[in-house]
Design a protein around this motif. Structure first.
Motif, PDB file in Angstrom:
ATOM      1  N   ASP A 130      31.843   4.130  39.921  1.00 47.24           N
ATOM      2  CA  ASP A 130      30.957   2.984  40.130  1.00 47.24           C
ATOM      3  C   ASP A 130      30.081   3.191  41.364  1.00 47.24           C
ATOM      4  OD1 ASP A 130      32.011   1.670  37.926  1.00 47.24           O
ATOM      5  OD2 ASP A 130      33.552   0.643  39.104  1.00 47.24           O
ATOM      6  N   ASN A 131      28.925   2.575  41.347  1.00 46.17           N
ATOM      7  CA  ASN A 131      27.976   2.637  42.463  1.00 46.17           C
ATOM      8  C   ASN A 131      28.556   1.924  43.683  1.00 46.17           C
ATOM      9  OD1 ASN A 131      25.825   2.434  44.233  1.00 46.17           O
ATOM     10  ND2 ASN A 131      24.350   1.841  42.670  1.00 46.17           N
ATOM     11  N   ALA A 170      37.040   3.196  35.766  1.00 50.82           N
ATOM     12  CA  ALA A 170      36.281   2.012  35.394  1.00 50.82           C
ATOM     13  C   ALA A 170      37.192   0.936  34.818  1.00 50.82           C
ATOM     14  CB  ALA A 170      35.199   2.390  34.378  1.00 50.82           C
ATOM     15  N   SER A 171      36.781  -0.330  34.991  1.00 52.12           N
ATOM     16  CA  SER A 171      37.627  -1.468  34.628  1.00 52.12           C
ATOM     17  C   SER A 171      37.943  -1.535  33.137  1.00 52.12           C
ATOM     18  CB  SER A 171      36.947  -2.767  35.068  1.00 52.12           C
ATOM     19  OG  SER A 171      35.658  -2.851  34.507  1.00 52.12           O
ATOM     20  N   SER A 173      31.697   8.949  36.095  1.00 52.48           N
ATOM     21  CA  SER A 173      31.843   7.532  35.745  1.00 52.48           C
ATOM     22  C   SER A 173      32.134   6.648  36.960  1.00 52.48           C
ATOM     23  CB  SER A 173      32.964   7.363  34.711  1.00 52.48           C
ATOM     24  OG  SER A 173      34.224   7.699  35.281  1.00 52.48           O
ATOM     25  N   TRP A 186      21.279   5.399  42.367  1.00 53.52           N
ATOM     26  CA  TRP A 186      22.502   5.890  41.729  1.00 53.52           C
ATOM     27  C   TRP A 186      22.214   6.818  40.551  1.00 53.52           C
ATOM     28  CZ3 TRP A 186      26.653   6.587  44.091  1.00 53.52           C
ATOM     29  CH2 TRP A 186      27.863   6.819  43.427  1.00 53.52           C
TER      30      TRP A 186
END
Length: 341
Positions: free
Chosen positions: A257-258, A239-240, A255, A324
């Motif tokens: 992302d979709n 994640a960013s 974790s 999701w």
């Protein structure tokens, strides 16, 4: 009709609700590629020895084959582990002996869709008995280089809608002999590309009763369910809010992302409205929005007015957030794997 076995689905997936047009939705992981490094030379030698000798003692649980990989592949050797079924399914591909020093020591391609939860656990227990606990520990600390997430829309065909992937211009339509139509959105070299392709669902018991030869099957029942598979092929990073550019560890899979957030779906009426506004001369035989835009560009530059017509035809077919939420169910087997020690 004769149909390629690859266009037949036999394994049930996880229920993911319904689309806003009442299509039944199902989701699962189709494939996950994990890469890991050895801690030291002793660990490397121990695992390599087990891999080379793994089919010397006979057992009736799985079929094991050894492969010398072609030039250009990042690894030199591999083994394949197949189920013992009438039509065997590849459950795991292990590639080792990397060509370059910067490549991970060992790669695991799992196909979790071919087994249920208990069968997956049985596979891991078998691996531990066959290769030792060191192999399992190697997998536990691995990172994900690619993961394929399949979202199935039942009673839906590719031609029912127009399709696009945000920030992607590359695409490819395909319809092979004895197959069903499909569309790839995005480049295979990018961090994400999405395949939309048709399949037919046949229950496993009935599937085995059908005649098959050379990868083709005679399908006679017209009542089989049709589905459109939307398969996101993702090369994930963490994640960013974490360290930029770091790979996603297996233990961090929850974790991810979709990947369906970038998928854009449009009404089939779009081309007719573009023709009425004189932005398009005639209806194209495509369901790919990027192809339509390229055709429009040949006449004149895309204006904000023409783009507005396209945007007005965007539809909310799938509740992406709701879908999701099922991700935690899809990753149960892989979380079990990440927790094994």
């Amino acid at each position: 009709m004769l149909l390629n076995i690859k266009n037949i689905e036999t394994r049930p997936s996880i229920n993911a609700g319904k689309s806003f047009h009442k299509h039944e939705l199902k989701m699962r992981i189709d494939k996950v590629t994990l890469v890991s490094n050895f801690l030291d030379k002793n660990e490397k030698n121990k695992i390599y020895l087990e891999l080379r000798n793994c089919n010397k003692s006979q057992d009736n649980i799985y079929t094991i084959t050894h492969t010398k990989l072609k030039e250009g592949h990042p690894y030199k050797k591999a083994i394949n582990i197949f189920s013992r079924e009438k039509i065997p399914a590849l459950l795991l591909h292990i590639a080792y002996s990397p060509v370059n020093k910067n490549t991970g020591s060992i790669r695991f391609d799992f196909r979790p869709q071919h087994v249920n939860d208990n069968q997956f656990k049985e596979l891991i227990r078998w691996m531990e008995s066959k290769f030792g606990s060191t192999m399992i520990k190697t997998i536990t600390r691995s990172w994900i280089t690619q993961i394929d997430v399949a979202l199935d829309m039942y009673d839906c065909k590719l031609k029912d809608y127009l399709w696009s992937l945000k920030n992607a211009s590359a695409s490819e339509y395909f319809h092979h002999k004895y197959g069903l139509p499909g569309l790839r959105l995005g480049s295979i070299r990018s961090k994400i590309n999405i395949l939309c392709y048709e399949k037919i669902y046949i229950r496993r018991g009935e599937f085995y009763s059908l005649q098959s030869e050379n990868g083709l099957m005679e399908v006679t029942n017209k009542n089989h369910k049709h589905l459109l598979r939307i398969e996101a092929r993702v090369k994930p990073k963490i994640a960013s809010n974490k360290i930029k550019g770091k790979s996603l560890l297996l233990k961090e899979i929850s974790s991810m992302d979709n990947p369906f957030l970038r998928l854009v779906i449009y009404s089939n009426q779009m081309q007719g409205e573009l023709i009425k506004k004189n932005y398009l001369r005639y209806k194209l035989k495509t369901n790919d929005v990027s192809v339509i835009k390229k055709k429009m560009k040949k006449r004149s530059k895309l204006s904000r007015h023409s783009l507005a017509v396209i945007e007005q035809n965007e539809i909310d077919l799938i509740d992406r957030d709701n879908v999701w939420e099922k991700w935690k169910l899809c990753i149960r087997r892989l979380e079990y794997l990440s927790q094994e020690c």
